[in-house]
Enzyme design. Structure first.
Site, PDB file in Angstrom:
ATOM      1  N   ARG A   1      47.591 -17.377  30.494  1.00 28.75           N
ATOM      2  CA  ARG A   1      47.080 -16.309  29.637  1.00 28.75           C
ATOM      3  C   ARG A   1      47.727 -16.309  28.251  1.00 28.75           C
ATOM      4  O   ARG A   1      46.995 -16.245  27.258  1.00 28.75           O
ATOM      5  CB  ARG A   1      47.130 -15.006  30.402  1.00 28.75           C
ATOM      6  CG  ARG A   1      48.108 -13.987  30.095  1.00 28.75           C
ATOM      7  CD  ARG A   1      48.058 -12.776  30.998  1.00 28.75           C
ATOM      8  NE  ARG A   1      47.381 -12.945  32.287  1.00 28.75           N
ATOM      9  CZ  ARG A   1      46.549 -12.068  32.799  1.00 28.75           C
ATOM     10  NH1 ARG A   1      46.267 -10.972  32.141  1.00 28.75           N
ATOM     11  NH2 ARG A   1      46.011 -12.260  33.971  1.00 28.75           N
ATOM     12  N   THR A   2      49.012 -16.429  28.169  1.00 27.54           N
ATOM     13  CA  THR A   2      49.637 -16.395  26.842  1.00 27.54           C
ATOM     14  C   THR A   2      49.199 -17.600  26.005  1.00 27.54           C
ATOM     15  O   THR A   2      48.889 -17.480  24.831  1.00 27.54           O
ATOM     16  CB  THR A   2      51.176 -16.353  26.973  1.00 27.54           C
ATOM     17  OG1 THR A   2      51.534 -15.230  27.756  1.00 27.54           O
ATOM     18  CG2 THR A   2      51.851 -16.254  25.624  1.00 27.54           C
TER      19      THR A   2
ATOM     20  N   LYS B   1      66.687 -35.252  32.452  1.00 26.67           N
ATOM     21  CA  LYS B   1      65.601 -36.189  32.193  1.00 26.67           C
ATOM     22  C   LYS B   1      64.872 -35.769  30.927  1.00 26.67           C
ATOM     23  O   LYS B   1      64.751 -34.616  30.615  1.00 26.67           O
ATOM     24  CB  LYS B   1      64.643 -36.226  33.382  1.00 26.67           C
ATOM     25  CG  LYS B   1      64.285 -34.864  33.930  1.00 26.67           C
ATOM     26  CD  LYS B   1      63.602 -34.970  35.274  1.00 26.67           C
ATOM     27  CE  LYS B   1      63.563 -33.613  35.961  1.00 26.67           C
ATOM     28  NZ  LYS B   1      62.966 -33.624  37.261  1.00 26.67           N
TER      29      LYS B   1
ATOM     30  N   ARG C   1      57.247 -21.317  24.910  1.00 18.59           N
ATOM     31  CA  ARG C   1      57.664 -20.549  26.088  1.00 18.59           C
ATOM     32  C   ARG C   1      58.670 -21.411  26.837  1.00 18.59           C
ATOM     33  O   ARG C   1      58.461 -22.615  27.002  1.00 18.59           O
ATOM     34  CB  ARG C   1      56.492 -20.232  26.987  1.00 18.59           C
ATOM     35  CG  ARG C   1      56.988 -19.755  28.366  1.00 18.59           C
ATOM     36  CD  ARG C   1      55.928 -19.126  29.201  1.00 18.59           C
ATOM     37  NE  ARG C   1      55.517 -17.852  28.632  1.00 18.59           N
ATOM     38  CZ  ARG C   1      54.743 -16.991  29.282  1.00 18.59           C
ATOM     39  NH1 ARG C   1      54.310 -17.267  30.502  1.00 18.59           N
ATOM     40  NH2 ARG C   1      54.386 -15.850  28.719  1.00 18.59           N
TER      41      ARG C   1
ATOM     42  N   HIS D   1      59.759 -11.197  25.030  1.00 14.64           N
ATOM     43  CA  HIS D   1      58.377 -11.659  25.005  1.00 14.64           C
ATOM     44  C   HIS D   1      57.689 -10.783  23.960  1.00 14.64           C
ATOM     45  O   HIS D   1      56.939  -9.874  24.289  1.00 14.64           O
ATOM     46  CB  HIS D   1      57.749 -11.482  26.390  1.00 14.64           C
ATOM     47  CG  HIS D   1      56.435 -12.180  26.562  1.00 14.64           C
ATOM     48  ND1 HIS D   1      55.734 -12.726  25.512  1.00 14.64           N
ATOM     49  CD2 HIS D   1      55.693 -12.430  27.670  1.00 14.64           C
ATOM     50  CE1 HIS D   1      54.610 -13.267  25.968  1.00 14.64           C
ATOM     51  NE2 HIS D   1      54.577 -13.099  27.275  1.00 14.64           N
TER      52      HIS D   1
END
Lengths: 312, 430
Positions: free
Chosen positions: A58-59, A86, A108, A136
């Site tokens: 959604r974001t 890694k 994010r 957020h």
């Protein structure tokens, strides 16, 4: 007026005026979204990258839509790993993106502070799409936009944030933003899901939902993650649900027209009952629309380089 | 070769001596400690007016990283960092690769140090095999090979039964057991002190209780076993309180504190500064104050740096992913001078004891006195010298210090090991 920083890392860093500017700009953007042709060329020729180290539909979709509606090109990079052992370091990834000439990066990340590292490393604007338990900001801004649209403002409003406050970046960003604009914020959840010394942010802490919801104007329900139970933070989902689910009965304790917000995705029947989620007071779907408008506003203010008038 | 140290202020806690004396060094030993010694022929004179002249400083908690982690530090570079910082000796923690849990690694470290080291190196052996906390290391072997203490530093011995047996068994060899006090269930993946700042930054917190629970446990075990317990890097006011109660009850225990836990707070982490990520984490001003008072009250006997070098790329990552640790050898003295001695919270005599005679006694190694006849291990400090920390000038391979650019007072002016000047005015000469 414009934003002081090239980046949006959190609402902690914004002034009340800056938040006001973002919300006003978002209102104009929402108007664009309601047009037949949902597109203005304000960011034509600009490149926006979404860099997601944590899964999200959604974001990311919301940011991509926002960028496209403003005429920008978008590229999305999904990196499954959060292991530094890694793969490339965050800073090297940032430098690579910078060398490709991006104008804005939406990031994010599971690690708090990752957007700050990125912002320090590159000249492009960095928008925090959620970092660990930190902030957020775009979610909080879209929550605030929804509240302002429905209720007209913030001063004197009582807003309850319900659920897992400890792990919630949405809660932290909402607390910063809402308290700056004069709302009274209550946080409610089990003692094991409360961040230490949270009251120093100017909020009232409750453990009984019934007490916290009394007479509030807004209830923001947070998602509860099942793995928290396995970490020993509460005994069972059943008990959590019994104590904290937003049910029609609990909703009645709030003001009659109180708004119900949820950042999604919802666990129906856990933190929120389906009746409430689909009820008249629920703003869940509108939050999604408003999310696009708010993200358009932010991209526009950060990399559009202009004043609001240029939208027409 | 003779060396005359002139014009300094002697601080010798073992002799309870403080005042202006000259020190004559001959053949690696202190030959005379008197007022106004006349330089004879062929005597090298160093004039140190206004400087503190103390028995050589011993840092009993250092990570030299060799063998196995030479990209972070080596015995050669770590001991040069020690020399630059005013230290004549360091005790090396065993969390190398392989872990120093057997005689051959201890022997390797000793031989390497004899060949390449700038200062004395006292290896510490692991309490348990692989420092896994499960089975005791071959402690008799470690003692015979020259280990001066035992520690699983970096990790706690979570099993109380193993810790009990370690204290009992090590007691036979008079080896101190250096405890890293952390309940791993309570620290639970935390990366900084738990409190308001961790809440704002959205970082997982390590509560003070994670340390205090283990301090309490180990004090109880020390009382039970009569073992020789030494608490590493204690960081909280609560630990200080537990230590005080234990000492009042006559429990045999010693403790150390790092300069960074004495002087710096969790605020250093703001901005996600990975160079301020250490374990135990930087705490609050209240904790710093309690630790400082405990040091001044001689409840805590030792200042030790917990020098923990890491490569730049290991620290230049997201805060959650960065390893714990900061370098400390080259800033320990000025940090304590600036924050504690200059403001009058700690006397020179107390500081010198915490850096020389006390660690020497706990580790049962020579040092801690300038009495004629003792080995000429000497630390000279210029209390008035003011300089900015510049990590690029560090002899350590590790540049991971949160103090970059900070103005500090009281830099070491010379380090003398066995009568030989190995550092002068910040320059290491070996």
């Amino acid at each position: 007026m414009s934003l002081r920083s090239k980046d949006l890392l959190g609402l902690q860093d914004l002034t009340a005026e800056e938040i006001g500017l973002i919300l006003d700009t978002a209102a104009s953007m929402k108007e664009v979204l309601q047009r037949e042709i949902k597109k203005v060329p304000a960011l034509r020729g600009k490149l926006v990258v979404t860099l997601f180290y944590e899964p999200s539909t959604r974001t990311r979709t919301s940011f991509e839509l926002a960028a496209k509606c403003l005429g920008a090109d978008t590229v999305s990079i999904a990196t499954a790993t959060s292991s530094v052992a890694k793969g490339e370091s965050l800073k090297d990834t940032a430098r690579t993106l910078a060398a490709m000439g991006v104008d804005a990066v939406v990031i994010r990340h599971s690690a708090a502070g990752a957007p700050a590292i990125l912002a320090r490393t590159i000249k492009a604007s960095v928008l925090n799409g959620g970092d660990g338990m930190h902030e957020h900001p775009t979610q909080a801004l879209l929550d605030m936009f929804t509240i302002k649209e429905k209720l007209g403002g913030f001063r004197g409003l009582k807003v309850a944030i319900l659920g897992d406050i400890l792990h919630s970046r949405v809660a932290r960003s909402n607390i910063w933003g809402l308290t700056k604009l004069g709302a009274e914020v209550r946080v409610v959840g089990p003692a094991t899901l409360m961040p230490p010394e949270i009251e120093r942010l100017g909020v009232k802490v409750y453990h009984r939902a019934e007490e916290a919801l009394e007479d509030v104007d807004v209830i923001n329900v947070l998602r509860i993650q099942r793995e928290r139970q396995k970490m020993g933070l509460f005994p069972s989902l059943r008990e959590y649900t019994r104590l904290y689910q937003l049910t029609p009965a609990r909703l009645k304790l709030a003001k009659p027209e109180a708004l119900v917000l949820h950042p999604g995705p919802m666990n129906r029947g856990i933190e929120i009952s389906s009746e409430v989620a689909d009820g008249l007071q629920s703003c869940v779907n509108e939050q999604v629309t408003n999310g696009v408008a708010v993200r358009m506003a932010l991209l526009y203010l950060l990399i559009g380089g202009g004043s609001r008038e240029a939208l027409d | 070769m003779k060396l005359l140290i002139k014009g300094g202020r002697i601080v010798d806690p073992l002799q309870n001596l403080e005042g202006e004396y000259d020190v004559l060094v001959d053949d690696g030993k202190v030959a005379a400690l008197e007022r106004n010694i006349k330089p004879g022929a062929g005597v090298e004179v160093i004039d140190v007016p206004g400087c503190i002249v103390a028995p050589g400083f011993i840092d009993m908690h250092v990570h030299l990283r060799e063998p196995g982690l030479e990209h972070k530090e080596t015995i050669a570079t770590g001991t040069r960092a020690a020399a630059a910082g005013g230290f004549v000796a360091v005790a090396a923690m065993p969390n190398t690769e392989p872990v120093a849990d057997n005689a051959s690694v201890i022997t390797y470290i000793k031989e390497k140090a004899a060949r390449e080291g700038a200062v004395r190196v006292y290896p510490i052996g692991a309490i348990t095999k692989g420092s896994k906390g499960e089975e005791l290391s071959e402690i008799a072997d470690l003692a015979e090979a020259g280990a001066v203490a035992l520690s699983d530093d970096g990790r706690p011995v979570m099993n109380a039964e193993i810790m009990r047996r370690a204290l009992e068994y090590a007691g036979m060899f008079n080896l101190p057991v250096i405890a890293h006090c952390e309940d791993l269930n309570l620290s639970a993946g935390g990366v900084m002190n738990e409190g308001f700042i961790s809440t704002i930054l959205g970082l997982r917190g390590i509560p003070a209780g994670a340390e205090e629970v283990m301090v309490a446990r180990d004090l109880i075990l020390a009382a039970m076993t009569k073992g020789k317990l030494h608490l590493a890097h204690i960081s909280t006011a609560g630990s200080v309180q537990l230590l005080q109660q234990a000492k009042e009850r006559g429990i045999k225990v010693t403790a150390e504190v790092t300069p960074h836990h004495l002087c710096l707070t969790e605020e250093e982490v703001v901005g996600y500064n990975t160079n301020a990520k250490v374990n135990p984490p930087l705490r609050t001003r209240r904790d710093c104050d309690a630790l400082g008072s405990a040091l001044a009250g001689e409840l805590i006997e030792v200042i030790a740096s917990d020098h923990a070098p890491h490569a730049a790329e290991e620290k230049d990552v997201e805060f959650d992913f960065a390893p714990f640790g900061m370098v400390g050898l080259e800033t320990a003295v000025p940090l304590v001078v600036t924050f504690l001695i200059r403001p009058g919270l700690l006397t020179w005599k107390q500081a010198v004891a915490a850096w020389s005679s006390n660690p020497a006694r706990i580790l049962n190694v020579p040092g801690g006195s300038l009495a004629p006849g003792s080995t000429a291990d000497i630390t000279i400090i210029n209390p008035a010298e003011e300089r900015e920390v510049d990590v690029r000038r560090f002899y350590s391979l590790g540049k991971n210090s949160p103090l970059q650019g900070r103005k500090l007072y009281g830099w070491p002016a010379a380090t003398i090991v066995g009568g030989r000047i190995i550092m002068r005015e910040g320059e290491v000469l070996v």
